[in-house]
Design an enzyme around this catalytic site. Structure first.
Site, PDB file in Angstrom:
ATOM      1  N   HIS A 175      27.083   1.328  48.103  1.00  0.00           N
ATOM      2  CA  HIS A 175      28.456  -0.056  48.330  1.00  0.00           C
ATOM      3  C   HIS A 175      28.972   1.229  48.498  1.00  0.00           C
ATOM      4  CE1 HIS A 175      27.295   0.985  43.927  1.00  0.00           C
ATOM      5  NE2 HIS A 175      29.188   0.811  43.462  1.00  0.00           N
ATOM      6  N   HIS A 185      31.416   2.419  46.312  1.00  0.00           N
ATOM      7  CA  HIS A 185      32.143   3.369  45.612  1.00  0.00           C
ATOM      8  C   HIS A 185      31.699   4.703  45.487  1.00  0.00           C
ATOM      9  CE1 HIS A 185      32.476  -0.113  42.670  1.00  0.00           C
ATOM     10  NE2 HIS A 185      34.433   0.130  42.672  1.00  0.00           N
ATOM     11  N   ASP A 211      31.156   6.906  43.907  1.00  0.00           N
ATOM     12  CA  ASP A 211      29.875   8.096  43.083  1.00  0.00           C
ATOM     13  C   ASP A 211      28.489   8.336  43.753  1.00  0.00           C
ATOM     14  OD1 ASP A 211      30.193   5.164  41.972  1.00  0.00           O
ATOM     15  OD2 ASP A 211      28.465   5.897  40.128  1.00  0.00           O
ATOM     16  N   HIS A 212      28.802   6.988  44.701  1.00  0.00           N
ATOM     17  CA  HIS A 212      27.535   6.182  45.314  1.00  0.00           C
ATOM     18  C   HIS A 212      27.827   7.147  46.961  1.00  0.00           C
ATOM     19  CE1 HIS A 212      25.503   3.734  43.071  1.00  0.00           C
ATOM     20  NE2 HIS A 212      26.721   3.604  42.139  1.00  0.00           N
ATOM     21  N   HIS A 241      28.084  -6.857  42.006  1.00  0.00           N
ATOM     22  CA  HIS A 241      28.270  -5.818  41.596  1.00  0.00           C
ATOM     23  C   HIS A 241      30.150  -6.186  41.384  1.00  0.00           C
ATOM     24  CE1 HIS A 241      29.184  -1.932  39.911  1.00  0.00           C
ATOM     25  NE2 HIS A 241      29.951  -1.484  40.941  1.00  0.00           N
ATOM     26  N   ASP A 297      24.432  -0.681  41.758  1.00  0.00           N
ATOM     27  CA  ASP A 297      25.482  -1.269  40.786  1.00  0.00           C
ATOM     28  C   ASP A 297      25.179  -2.483  40.315  1.00  0.00           C
ATOM     29  OD1 ASP A 297      26.029   1.907  40.272  1.00  0.00           O
ATOM     30  OD2 ASP A 297      27.876   1.280  40.407  1.00  0.00           O
ATOM     31  N   HIS A 319      21.626   5.563  36.346  1.00  0.00           N
ATOM     32  CA  HIS A 319      23.327   5.077  36.554  1.00  0.00           C
ATOM     33  C   HIS A 319      23.362   5.131  35.438  1.00  0.00           C
ATOM     34  CE1 HIS A 319      27.132   2.714  37.399  1.00  0.00           C
ATOM     35  NE2 HIS A 319      26.773   4.204  38.790  1.00  0.00           N
TER      36      HIS A 319
HETATM   37 ZN    ZN Z   1      27.399   3.680  40.959  1.00  0.00          ZN
HETATM   38 ZN    ZN Z   2      30.005   0.615  42.206  1.00  0.00          ZN
END
Ligand code: ZN
Ligand code: ZN
Length: 288
Positions: free
Chosen positions: A59, A61, A63-64, A129, A197, A253
């Site tokens: 996805h 976000h 951080d990914h 998520h 997530d 995570h």
């Molecule tokens: Zn994340």
């Molecule tokens: Zn996320």
């Protein structure tokens, strides 16, 4: 198959890096998610970024995904020529970054929804998520091997007959008809699932049934209402593992709020005893 846990943290970087997992199988390398810093960690620890064949992003976000544009630019700088497959909703993001940073990949990027070759299959499944997200199932295809022991017992040594049986053909041997299904053993392929997530949800449980390794969001201990943030607690992850009947659960995570995360493994084991908490740069080998 080998899984390298490159970044086992989530959200903000802590002493655990941001999400990235490398799955290697006989020269085919799949990177699952690509948080900021992924290429630096890989380069510093001798994991060849040029050998990545496919990248699957769960996805959008930060951080990914924020490690992805720079990883691809480095591949370009090193004059990569091989095609790179990408699964996940990142085409617009990458094109925008490439345009704004005066970069054009010198190799082909093929955006696909899933991947399949003679040996391997990678398919997305729905996760739960707070934004559009998907997990991935990486499956080795089942293999049919000839049952040499049985053939030897029955005195069948002629390689032409063995070859026919292996090809799924019926053969006459000493006036007797041999059926291929009697002489073939199915070797189950290894299966790995990665959620990215997700809160605990039925879609994930149904999609990861019986996998050899489940890599599941385990952001929080039970002190937080994880569902509200579209995440899972370690107990949620262990519950999914138990209900889906998986063989092993990797807790990832991990939120940086927990200074000593070892307790997470203990808590998960109360629900699903085959849980483990991988450290960054640890790896897990799956054998037939
Ligand atoms: Zn994340
Ligand atoms: Zn996320």
């Amino acid at each position: 198959m080998e899984v390298y846990f490159i970044g086992t943290g989530g959200g903000a970087p802590s002493k655990r890096g941001l999400p990235a997992f490398l799955v290697r199988r006989q020269g085919f390398n799949v990177l699952l998610d690509c948080g900021e810093g992924t290429q630096i960690t890989m380069i510093n620890h001798g994991l060849n970024i040029m050998a990545i064949n496919l990248i699957a992003i769960t996805h959008l976000h930060a951080d990914h995904v924020l490690g992805l544009p720079s990883l691809i630019q480095t591949m370009g700088m090193y004059s990569r020529k091989e095609k790179l497959y990408i699964i996940g909703d990142v085409k617009d993001l990458l094109n925008k970054v490439f345009e704004e940073t005066y970069f054009e990949p010198p190799f082909k990027i093929e955006y696909v929804d899933s991947y399949e070759d003679n040996e391997l299959k990678i398919t997305p499944f729905k996760t739960c998520h707070v934004v559009k997200s998907q997990g991935y199932l990486i499956e080795e295809k089942d293999k049919k091997n000839i049952d040499i022991e049985k053939l030897t017992k029955e005195g069948i040594k002629d390689w032409r007959i063995i070859r026919q049986l292996k090809a799924g053909k019926e053969v006459i041997f000493n006036g007797r008809k041999l059926y291929p299904e009697d002489y073939l053993i199915t070797k189950k392929g290894i299966r790995i699932a990665y959620t990215g997530d997700t809160a605990i949800c039925d879609s994930v449980i149904n999609s990861v049934k019986g996998v050899d390794l489940l890599i599941h969001d385990s952001t929080f201990l039970d002190d937080i209402n994880a569902k509200e943030y579209g995440h899972s607690t370690v107990t949620d992850a262990a519950t999914v593992a138990k209900e889906a009947g998986v063989k092993r659960l990797a807790l990832v995570h991990i939120s940086g709020r927990y200074k000593d995360a070892k307790i997470m493994e203990e808590i998960a084991k109360r629900t699903f005893w085959k849980s483990f908490l991988p450290d960054d740069l640890s790896y897990y080998i799956l054998k037939d």
